[in-house]
Design an enzyme around this catalytic site. Structure first.
Site, PDB file in Angstrom:
ATOM      1  N   ASN A 165       3.970 -16.112  17.152  1.00  0.00           N
ATOM      2  CA  ASN A 165       4.439 -14.858  16.570  1.00  0.00           C
ATOM      3  C   ASN A 165       5.595 -14.381  17.442  1.00  0.00           C
ATOM      4  O   ASN A 165       5.430 -14.214  18.651  1.00  0.00           O
ATOM      5  CB  ASN A 165       3.265 -13.860  16.600  1.00  0.00           C
ATOM      6  CG  ASN A 165       3.688 -12.418  16.508  1.00  0.00           C
ATOM      7  OD1 ASN A 165       4.732 -12.095  15.955  1.00  0.00           O
ATOM      8  ND2 ASN A 165       2.863 -11.527  17.051  1.00  0.00           N
ATOM      9  N   LYS A 188       7.096 -11.527  17.320  1.00  0.00           N
ATOM     10  CA  LYS A 188       7.148 -10.062  17.474  1.00  0.00           C
ATOM     11  C   LYS A 188       8.551  -9.557  17.089  1.00  0.00           C
ATOM     12  O   LYS A 188       9.177 -10.119  16.202  1.00  0.00           O
ATOM     13  CB  LYS A 188       6.746  -9.662  18.893  1.00  0.00           C
ATOM     14  CG  LYS A 188       5.419 -10.295  19.315  1.00  0.00           C
ATOM     15  CD  LYS A 188       4.855  -9.695  20.558  1.00  0.00           C
ATOM     16  CE  LYS A 188       3.582 -10.447  20.934  1.00  0.00           C
ATOM     17  NZ  LYS A 188       2.839  -9.817  21.998  1.00  0.00           N
ATOM     18  N   HIS A 192      -2.642  -7.812  13.911  1.00  0.00           N
ATOM     19  CA  HIS A 192      -2.345  -8.066  15.325  1.00  0.00           C
ATOM     20  C   HIS A 192      -2.679  -6.805  16.125  1.00  0.00           C
ATOM     21  O   HIS A 192      -2.502  -5.685  15.630  1.00  0.00           O
ATOM     22  CB  HIS A 192      -0.863  -8.430  15.489  1.00  0.00           C
ATOM     23  CG  HIS A 192      -0.533  -8.868  16.884  1.00  0.00           C
ATOM     24  ND1 HIS A 192      -0.292  -7.960  17.885  1.00  0.00           N
ATOM     25  CD2 HIS A 192      -0.442 -10.094  17.447  1.00  0.00           C
ATOM     26  CE1 HIS A 192      -0.047  -8.621  19.020  1.00  0.00           C
ATOM     27  NE2 HIS A 192      -0.136  -9.917  18.775  1.00  0.00           N
ATOM     28  N   GLU A 195      -1.181  -5.221  18.340  1.00  0.00           N
ATOM     29  CA  GLU A 195      -0.097  -4.236  18.460  1.00  0.00           C
ATOM     30  C   GLU A 195       0.009  -3.386  17.194  1.00  0.00           C
ATOM     31  O   GLU A 195       0.335  -2.200  17.259  1.00  0.00           O
ATOM     32  CB  GLU A 195       1.229  -4.950  18.777  1.00  0.00           C
ATOM     33  CG  GLU A 195       1.237  -5.467  20.208  1.00  0.00           C
ATOM     34  CD  GLU A 195       2.130  -6.669  20.441  1.00  0.00           C
ATOM     35  OE1 GLU A 195       2.948  -7.011  19.579  1.00  0.00           O
ATOM     36  OE2 GLU A 195       1.991  -7.288  21.524  1.00  0.00           O
ATOM     37  N   GLU A 252      -7.680 -12.804  19.836  1.00  0.00           N
ATOM     38  CA  GLU A 252      -6.699 -12.412  20.843  1.00  0.00           C
ATOM     39  C   GLU A 252      -7.217 -11.188  21.594  1.00  0.00           C
ATOM     40  O   GLU A 252      -7.052 -10.052  21.109  1.00  0.00           O
ATOM     41  CB  GLU A 252      -5.370 -12.069  20.175  1.00  0.00           C
ATOM     42  CG  GLU A 252      -4.766 -13.222  19.405  1.00  0.00           C
ATOM     43  CD  GLU A 252      -3.264 -13.073  19.292  1.00  0.00           C
ATOM     44  OE1 GLU A 252      -2.558 -13.904  19.864  1.00  0.00           O
ATOM     45  OE2 GLU A 252      -2.800 -12.119  18.669  1.00  0.00           O
ATOM     46  N   GLY A 257       0.385 -10.269  26.189  1.00  0.00           N
ATOM     47  CA  GLY A 257       1.666  -9.673  26.614  1.00  0.00           C
ATOM     48  C   GLY A 257       1.885  -9.664  28.118  1.00  0.00           C
ATOM     49  O   GLY A 257       1.084 -10.192  28.913  1.00  0.00           O
ATOM     50  N   SER A 276      -1.567 -14.639  26.444  1.00  0.00           N
ATOM     51  CA  SER A 276      -1.063 -15.219  27.689  1.00  0.00           C
ATOM     52  C   SER A 276      -1.362 -16.709  27.832  1.00  0.00           C
ATOM     53  O   SER A 276      -1.619 -17.193  28.942  1.00  0.00           O
ATOM     54  CB  SER A 276      -1.601 -14.454  28.906  1.00  0.00           C
ATOM     55  OG  SER A 276      -1.047 -13.161  28.952  1.00  0.00           O
TER      56      SER A 276
END
Ligand code: PEP
Length: 258
Positions: A8, A10, A96, A98, A168, A174, A214
């Protein structure tokens, strides 16, 4: 089942950067038939990336980072599944962390989006994961089971072959993420599998479950080899074709040694 490797992007990459990346990845991807690749660019690059992948005949699925659940309407700034379908995408990423954290997505909107994506013929990549507080209070598995259960509410068994889950952990994602230990990841993937089998019986075994957060050149091999880890969903480490290529080699070696 092929092992999945996806990324992804982003809110990164201009159209020019996206096309250069796609050419780079396509060059490597053809040598790794053991992997199913997928890339998830920003909306602005989707159309041209789709054309580029097709022109190169690259074995790469292309997906969107989000969708609205309605076909059309007064939803300024949103993109509908009908509009995404016009681009000819393979998949839609939904929920996701975020999106959940910064844009108020809930398990219930994730469910609406999942149903809409499936209705329009996409594969639905549903993201789940616990935050650090939930982990520290021993609530990871129940949290994730709830996320999976609500996301898939109303999803018919006949549509299940187009569902994919990405685990995730929010604390692992991140720049500030802490990479997860492989035994913990395996435990959570087993628990997601259990939830899928409770919901769909043996058919639940066919849903691919990816790990993300990560994933890097040092740890990518450690997540491979478990029957319930069916792919890696990678951010930063896959944003340059060369380092993504290193992941392909490392993962190939890890599988050889299992
Ligand atoms: C992600 O945000 O989905 C992700 C996996 O990012 P990163 O690999 O950069 O932690």
């Amino acid at each position: 089942m092929k092992f999945y490797l996806g990324t992804n992007w982003k809110m990164h990459k201009t159209v020019a950067e996206a096309l250069a990346y796609t050419e780079g990845l396509a060059h490597y991807a053809k040598d790794y038939p053991q992997f199913q690749f997928f890339i998830i660019p920003s909306y602005t690059a989707l159309w041209q990336v789709r054309q580029k992948v097709d022109a190169l005949g690259a074995p790469i699925w292309v997906g969107a980072q989000n969708t609205h659940w309605e076909d059309q309407g007064a939803f300024t700034g949103e993109i509908s599944p009908v509009q995404l379908k016009e681009i000819g995408l393979d998949l839609v990423e939904i929920g996701h962390s975020e999106r959940r954290q910064y844009y108020n997505e809930t398990d219930f909107t994730v469910n609406l989006k999942t149903l809409a994506a499936l209705k329009h013929g996409f594969k639905a990549l549903v993201c789940v994961g616990e935050n650090m507080d939930e982990k520290e209070h021993g609530a990871s598995k129940s949290k994730i089971a709830t996320q999976v259960q609500i996301a898939l509410n109303g999803v018919k068994a006949e549509d299940l072959p187009r569902v994919m889950i990405a685990y995730e952990p929010v604390w692992a994602i991140g720049e500030k993420g802490i990479p997860a230990e492989a035994p913990y990841v395996f435990e959570i993937h087993e628990s997601i599998r259990k939830t899928l089998c409770e919901l769909y019986g043996e058919q639940g075994r066919e849903v691919p479950i990816f790990f993300g957060g990560s994933v890097n050149l040092q740890n990518c091999q450690s997540y491979c080899g478990h029957p319930d880890v069916n792919g890696l969903f990678i951010g930063r480490t896959a944003w340059q074709p060369d380092s993504f290529h290193q992941v392909m080699d490392l993962v190939t070696d890890a599988w050889k040694n299992k």
